[in-house]
Write a protein that holds these residues in place. Structure first.
Motif, PDB file in Angstrom:
ATOM      1  N   VAL A  95       0.712  -1.207  -0.152  1.00 55.79           N
ATOM      2  CA  VAL A  95      -0.032   0.040  -0.053  1.00 55.79           C
ATOM      3  C   VAL A  95       0.781   1.261   0.072  1.00 55.79           C
ATOM      4  CG1 VAL A  95      -2.163  -1.107   1.102  1.00 55.79           C
ATOM      5  CG2 VAL A  95      -0.082  -0.037   2.634  1.00 55.79           C
ATOM      6  N   GLY A  96       2.063   1.142  -0.299  1.00 51.15           N
ATOM      7  CA  GLY A  96       3.060   2.369  -0.572  1.00 51.15           C
ATOM      8  C   GLY A  96       3.592   2.858   0.711  1.00 51.15           C
ATOM      9  N   VAL A  97       3.539   2.068   1.748  1.00 44.18           N
ATOM     10  CA  VAL A  97       4.424   2.473   3.309  1.00 44.18           C
ATOM     11  C   VAL A  97       5.669   1.605   3.090  1.00 44.18           C
ATOM     12  CG1 VAL A  97       4.143   2.732   5.531  1.00 44.18           C
ATOM     13  CG2 VAL A  97       2.133   3.068   4.049  1.00 44.18           C
ATOM     14  N   ALA A  98       6.689   2.295   3.205  1.00 42.03           N
ATOM     15  CA  ALA A  98       7.974   1.560   3.371  1.00 42.03           C
ATOM     16  C   ALA A  98       8.615   1.850   4.490  1.00 42.03           C
ATOM     17  CB  ALA A  98       8.880   1.735   2.116  1.00 42.03           C
ATOM     18  N   PRO A  99       9.439   1.258   5.164  1.00 41.41           N
ATOM     19  CA  PRO A  99      10.453   1.700   6.469  1.00 41.41           C
ATOM     20  C   PRO A  99      11.476   2.354   5.763  1.00 41.41           C
ATOM     21  CG  PRO A  99      10.813  -0.693   5.687  1.00 41.41           C
ATOM     22  CD  PRO A  99       9.681  -0.233   4.848  1.00 41.41           C
ATOM     23  N   SER A 100      12.155   2.950   6.680  1.00 47.15           N
ATOM     24  CA  SER A 100      13.310   3.765   6.392  1.00 47.15           C
ATOM     25  C   SER A 100      14.502   3.018   5.942  1.00 47.15           C
ATOM     26  CB  SER A 100      13.677   4.532   7.799  1.00 47.15           C
ATOM     27  OG  SER A 100      14.082   3.876   8.773  1.00 47.15           O
ATOM     28  N   ILE A 101      15.602   3.661   5.548  1.00 49.53           N
ATOM     29  CA  ILE A 101      16.728   2.860   5.102  1.00 49.53           C
ATOM     30  C   ILE A 101      17.237   2.180   5.975  1.00 49.53           C
ATOM     31  CG2 ILE A 101      19.130   3.281   4.280  1.00 49.53           C
ATOM     32  CD1 ILE A 101      18.071   5.524   2.245  1.00 49.53           C
ATOM     33  N   ALA A 102      17.450   2.906   7.433  1.00 45.16           N
ATOM     34  CA  ALA A 102      18.248   2.226   8.408  1.00 45.16           C
ATOM     35  C   ALA A 102      17.228   1.108   8.972  1.00 45.16           C
ATOM     36  CB  ALA A 102      18.210   3.216   9.542  1.00 45.16           C
ATOM     37  N   THR A 103      16.145   1.168   8.822  1.00 43.31           N
ATOM     38  CA  THR A 103      15.403   0.064   9.393  1.00 43.31           C
ATOM     39  C   THR A 103      15.416  -1.303   8.638  1.00 43.31           C
ATOM     40  OG1 THR A 103      13.743   1.487  10.603  1.00 43.31           O
ATOM     41  CG2 THR A 103      12.895  -0.856   9.948  1.00 43.31           C
ATOM     42  N   THR A 104      15.284  -0.897   7.223  1.00 45.53           N
ATOM     43  CA  THR A 104      15.501  -1.806   6.201  1.00 45.53           C
ATOM     44  C   THR A 104      16.818  -2.630   6.234  1.00 45.53           C
ATOM     45  OG1 THR A 104      14.123  -0.607   4.794  1.00 45.53           O
ATOM     46  CG2 THR A 104      15.266  -2.566   3.845  1.00 45.53           C
ATOM     47  N   GLU A 105      17.924  -1.905   6.637  1.00 46.67           N
ATOM     48  CA  GLU A 105      19.092  -2.501   6.779  1.00 46.67           C
ATOM     49  C   GLU A 105      19.255  -3.300   8.045  1.00 46.67           C
ATOM     50  OE1 GLU A 105      22.139   0.647   4.375  1.00 46.67           O
ATOM     51  OE2 GLU A 105      21.874   0.968   6.576  1.00 46.67           O
ATOM     52  N   ALA A 106      18.705  -2.779   9.103  1.00 47.76           N
ATOM     53  CA  ALA A 106      18.475  -3.799  10.242  1.00 47.76           C
ATOM     54  C   ALA A 106      17.953  -4.878  10.074  1.00 47.76           C
ATOM     55  CB  ALA A 106      17.943  -2.911  11.293  1.00 47.76           C
ATOM     56  N   LEU A 107      16.677  -4.982   9.266  1.00 47.59           N
ATOM     57  CA  LEU A 107      16.159  -6.198   9.010  1.00 47.59           C
ATOM     58  C   LEU A 107      16.949  -7.065   7.987  1.00 47.59           C
ATOM     59  CD1 LEU A 107      13.432  -8.124   8.897  1.00 47.59           C
ATOM     60  CD2 LEU A 107      12.689  -6.359   6.789  1.00 47.59           C
ATOM     61  N   ILE A 108      17.661  -6.641   6.802  1.00 43.09           N
ATOM     62  CA  ILE A 108      18.547  -7.278   6.002  1.00 43.09           C
ATOM     63  C   ILE A 108      19.623  -8.094   6.857  1.00 43.09           C
ATOM     64  CG2 ILE A 108      20.082  -7.102   4.282  1.00 43.09           C
ATOM     65  CD1 ILE A 108      18.437  -4.938   3.289  1.00 43.09           C
ATOM     66  N   GLU A 109      19.992  -7.378   7.832  1.00 43.25           N
ATOM     67  CA  GLU A 109      21.315  -7.868   8.668  1.00 43.25           C
ATOM     68  C   GLU A 109      20.548  -9.014   9.433  1.00 43.25           C
ATOM     69  OE1 GLU A 109      23.352  -5.252  10.925  1.00 43.25           O
ATOM     70  OE2 GLU A 109      23.845  -3.726   9.367  1.00 43.25           O
ATOM     71  N   GLU A 110      19.574  -8.773  10.230  1.00 42.28           N
ATOM     72  CA  GLU A 110      19.033  -9.716  11.014  1.00 42.28           C
ATOM     73  C   GLU A 110      18.606 -11.199  10.202  1.00 42.28           C
ATOM     74  OE1 GLU A 110      18.103 -10.863  14.912  1.00 42.28           O
ATOM     75  OE2 GLU A 110      19.057  -8.823  14.259  1.00 42.28           O
ATOM     76  N   LEU A 111      18.030 -11.079   9.251  1.00 40.78           N
ATOM     77  CA  LEU A 111      17.573 -12.081   8.194  1.00 40.78           C
ATOM     78  C   LEU A 111      18.715 -12.851   7.931  1.00 40.78           C
ATOM     79  CD1 LEU A 111      14.952 -10.349   5.658  1.00 40.78           C
ATOM     80  CD2 LEU A 111      14.481 -12.272   7.296  1.00 40.78           C
ATOM     81  N   ALA A 112      19.922 -12.092   7.369  1.00 39.52           N
ATOM     82  CA  ALA A 112      21.115 -12.913   7.162  1.00 39.52           C
ATOM     83  C   ALA A 112      21.717 -13.536   8.002  1.00 39.52           C
ATOM     84  CB  ALA A 112      22.182 -11.887   6.295  1.00 39.52           C
ATOM     85  N   GLN A 113      21.842 -13.016   9.440  1.00 37.39           N
ATOM     86  CA  GLN A 113      22.309 -13.397  10.329  1.00 37.39           C
ATOM     87  C   GLN A 113      21.563 -14.743  11.018  1.00 37.39           C
ATOM     88  OE1 GLN A 113      22.805 -10.611  13.253  1.00 37.39           O
ATOM     89  NE2 GLN A 113      24.246  -9.172  12.091  1.00 37.39           N
ATOM     90  N   LYS A 114      20.337 -15.007  10.506  1.00 34.81           N
ATOM     91  CA  LYS A 114      19.865 -16.087  10.832  1.00 34.81           C
ATOM     92  C   LYS A 114      19.674 -16.945   9.687  1.00 34.81           C
ATOM     93  CE  LYS A 114      16.500 -14.005  14.217  1.00 34.81           C
ATOM     94  NZ  LYS A 114      16.990 -15.011  15.288  1.00 34.81           N
ATOM     95  N   GLY A 115      20.588 -16.952   8.726  1.00 31.60           N
ATOM     96  CA  GLY A 115      20.795 -17.821   7.522  1.00 31.60           C
ATOM     97  C   GLY A 115      19.487 -17.602   6.571  1.00 31.60           C
ATOM     98  N   LEU A 116      18.513 -16.641   6.628  1.00 30.07           N
ATOM     99  CA  LEU A 116      17.551 -16.385   5.713  1.00 30.07           C
ATOM    100  C   LEU A 116      18.094 -15.182   4.674  1.00 30.07           C
ATOM    101  CD1 LEU A 116      14.786 -15.713   8.210  1.00 30.07           C
ATOM    102  CD2 LEU A 116      15.032 -17.879   6.936  1.00 30.07           C
ATOM    103  N   VAL A 117      19.237 -15.914   3.665  1.00 27.21           N
ATOM    104  CA  VAL A 117      20.028 -15.054   2.990  1.00 27.21           C
ATOM    105  C   VAL A 117      19.324 -14.638   1.834  1.00 27.21           C
ATOM    106  CG1 VAL A 117      21.950 -14.757   1.421  1.00 27.21           C
ATOM    107  CG2 VAL A 117      22.152 -15.806   3.841  1.00 27.21           C
ATOM    108  N   VAL A 118      18.284 -15.400   1.232  1.00 25.94           N
ATOM    109  CA  VAL A 118      17.608 -15.239   0.097  1.00 25.94           C
ATOM    110  C   VAL A 118      16.431 -14.057   0.290  1.00 25.94           C
ATOM    111  CG1 VAL A 118      16.063 -16.118  -1.634  1.00 25.94           C
ATOM    112  CG2 VAL A 118      17.742 -17.595  -1.042  1.00 25.94           C
ATOM    113  N   PRO A 119      15.723 -14.068   1.333  1.00 24.60           N
ATOM    114  CA  PRO A 119      14.882 -12.990   1.645  1.00 24.60           C
ATOM    115  C   PRO A 119      15.538 -11.699   2.137  1.00 24.60           C
ATOM    116  CG  PRO A 119      14.480 -14.549   3.483  1.00 24.60           C
ATOM    117  CD  PRO A 119      15.275 -15.271   2.297  1.00 24.60           C
ATOM    118  N   ALA A 120      16.635 -11.989   2.689  1.00 28.93           N
ATOM    119  CA  ALA A 120      17.377 -10.546   3.013  1.00 28.93           C
ATOM    120  C   ALA A 120      18.068 -10.159   1.648  1.00 28.93           C
ATOM    121  CB  ALA A 120      18.823 -11.025   3.715  1.00 28.93           C
ATOM    122  N   ARG A 121      18.445 -11.035   0.606  1.00 31.61           N
ATOM    123  CA  ARG A 121      18.958 -10.268  -0.510  1.00 31.61           C
ATOM    124  C   ARG A 121      17.634  -9.476  -1.240  1.00 31.61           C
ATOM    125  NH1 ARG A 121      22.354  -9.933  -5.159  1.00 31.61           N
ATOM    126  NH2 ARG A 121      21.440  -8.009  -5.843  1.00 31.61           N
ATOM    127  N   ALA A 122      16.250 -10.136  -1.189  1.00 33.04           N
ATOM    128  CA  ALA A 122      15.269  -9.667  -1.722  1.00 33.04           C
ATOM    129  C   ALA A 122      15.030  -8.318  -1.183  1.00 33.04           C
ATOM    130  CB  ALA A 122      13.967 -10.478  -1.559  1.00 33.04           C
TER     131      ALA A 122
END
Length: 419
Positions: A113-140
């Motif tokens: 619906v066009g609402v996106a988190p900030s860059i800093a929050t997205t990066e935090a989410l990516i790092e957390e996904l990657a550290q848990k081994g969820l690399v494919v969704p992190a890359r997405a």
């Protein structure tokens, strides 16, 4: 109050919704947040006059949506009222509570619906996904950032993401990122620990061409791979059936004065012994001895057996010396190694090896005379004594006399006169 509002279909205005979501997120009340974002759930709760949903129900509700499942319009309406600040608070609190997958699903729903988190929050989410081994969704998630023209990934963030790719066993994801960055004309700078992680992951998957290429990139940047990285590459070459490349990598590691990982040289020696590659096996054995590493008796005995098969008295002598210095107990009875070693040493008139071998017998029996008699039973000590006489090796003759059980006085007298 929320249940009454839902019962009479009284919409919660955007400002109030965001205030409530931030307040609930701060307190970890995710079940209430789910009720706020899902009016259908509120109506159901008000009709049945039940309390707010349990945490288990909330998890089921949030976790049941995937990228392809349709989301109810009522729920999308609630998400449209979210502000970036509220979404940031919510996502970060989910990460604090290690609800990484739920945080990702909320972000995906909000983006619809066009609402996106900030860059800093997205990066935090990516790092957390990657550290848990969820690399494919992190890359997405990373792709959503890369689509923004104003986005430039900072060093620490890329280090964490690419390192996680290696540790989770997804080096190809990292390679894809490097390639895309090169196509964009972007120069990616990461730390050595990232390269070590990716090279090790590539080698573990037997992607040796890519691993070798990344090691060359490291060299070009003035970096030296760690001992564990060299170990992974050497074992990768062995798995691929490329022992010569494994040896070349080992020599490169030694030239750079990198300390090998524990057990690596013994592993390589065992491989070379199985391949009956005596020249290279003896070189590796020499390195092991010079480094003061104590390998297993099995490995050295196998190499000694190979030397005896090849009738290489020089190598056999070096091995016996190395085993004695390292305090390794020889397996005398394995395939008649003891007798064969004596026969070869006598044939080559190698009195020095014979002396060391007699000392190793004493070391092996540890003062047990019965055990010594068993080991010495088939050893031709008289021939060894004659060799000592021939070469005027008095020390060898003394060692033989000490071990001979001579009962006849005349025989003992003759031996002493000879000495």
């Amino acid at each position: 109050v929320l249940s009454l509002a839902a019962k009479y279909q009284f919409p919660v205005e955007s400002k109030l919704l965001n205030i409530l979501i931030r307040a609930c997120a701060d307190r970890g009340l995710f079940d209430l947040i789910d009720s706020l974002l899902d009016p259908t759930r509120q109506q159901k709760n008000s009709k049945t006059e039940t309390s707010s949903p349990s945490k288990k129900e909330a998890e089921a509700s949030v976790g049941s949506e995937d990228a392809s499942s349709p989301i109810p319009q009522d729920r999308l309406k609630a998400y449209r009222k979210l502000t970036t600040d509220s979404l940031d608070v919510l996502v970060r609190q989910y990460l604090v509570y290690e609800e990484t997958e739920k945080a990702r699903l909320i972000v995906k729903t909000a983006r619809k619906v066009g609402v996106a988190p900030s860059i800093a929050t997205t990066e935090a989410l990516i790092e957390e996904l990657a550290q848990k081994g969820l690399v494919v969704p992190a890359r997405a998630e990373l792709d959503t950032l890369l689509q923004r023209r104003d986005y430039k990934a900072h060093r620490r963030f890329m280090d964490n993401f690419l390192y996680a790719c290696g540790e989770a066993g997804y080096p190809s994801v990292a390679l894809g990122y490097f390639e895309e960055a090169a196509n964009r004309g972007e120069k990616v700078e990461v730390s050595q620990v990232v390269y070590d992680s990716l090279v090790s992951a590539l080698a573990a998957q037997s992607m040796m061409k890519q691993a070798d290429g990344m090691m060359k990139v490291m060299e070009g940047k003035g970096m030296t791979p760690s001992g564990s990285t060299y170990s992974a590459v050497i074992k990768g070459y062995v798995r691929k059936g490329l022992p010569q490349q494994a040896l070349s990598t080992m020599w490169e590691m030694m030239e750079r004065k990198v300390t090998p990982e524990e057990g690596l040289l013994e592993f390589l020696l065992a491989v070379l012994v199985r391949m009956k590659d005596l020249p290279n096996a003896s070189l590796v054995a020499d390195v092991i001895t010079r480094m003061g590493i104590k390998p297993s008796a099995d490995t050295f005995t196998s190499l000694l057996q190979l030397g005896l098969e090849k009738r290489d008295s020089d190598l056999v002598g070096q091995l016996v010396k190395g085993m004695k210095e390292a305090g390794i107990t020889m397996q005398f009875n394995k395939n008649n190694i003891g007798i064969r070693l004596f026969d070869l040493s006598l044939e080559k008139e190698d009195s020095a090896t014979l002396q060391m071998f007699l000392d190793m017998i004493d070391m092996g029996v540890k003062g047990d005379d019965d055990k010594r008699r068993v080991l010495m039973k088939d050893i031709p000590l008289e021939r060894v004594f004659e060799l000592g006489k021939k070469k005027d090796d008095k020390e060898l003759m003394v060692k033989v006399l000490e071990r001979m059980e001579v009962k006849e006085v005349d025989t003992r007298k003759d031996l002493c006169i000879s000495l």
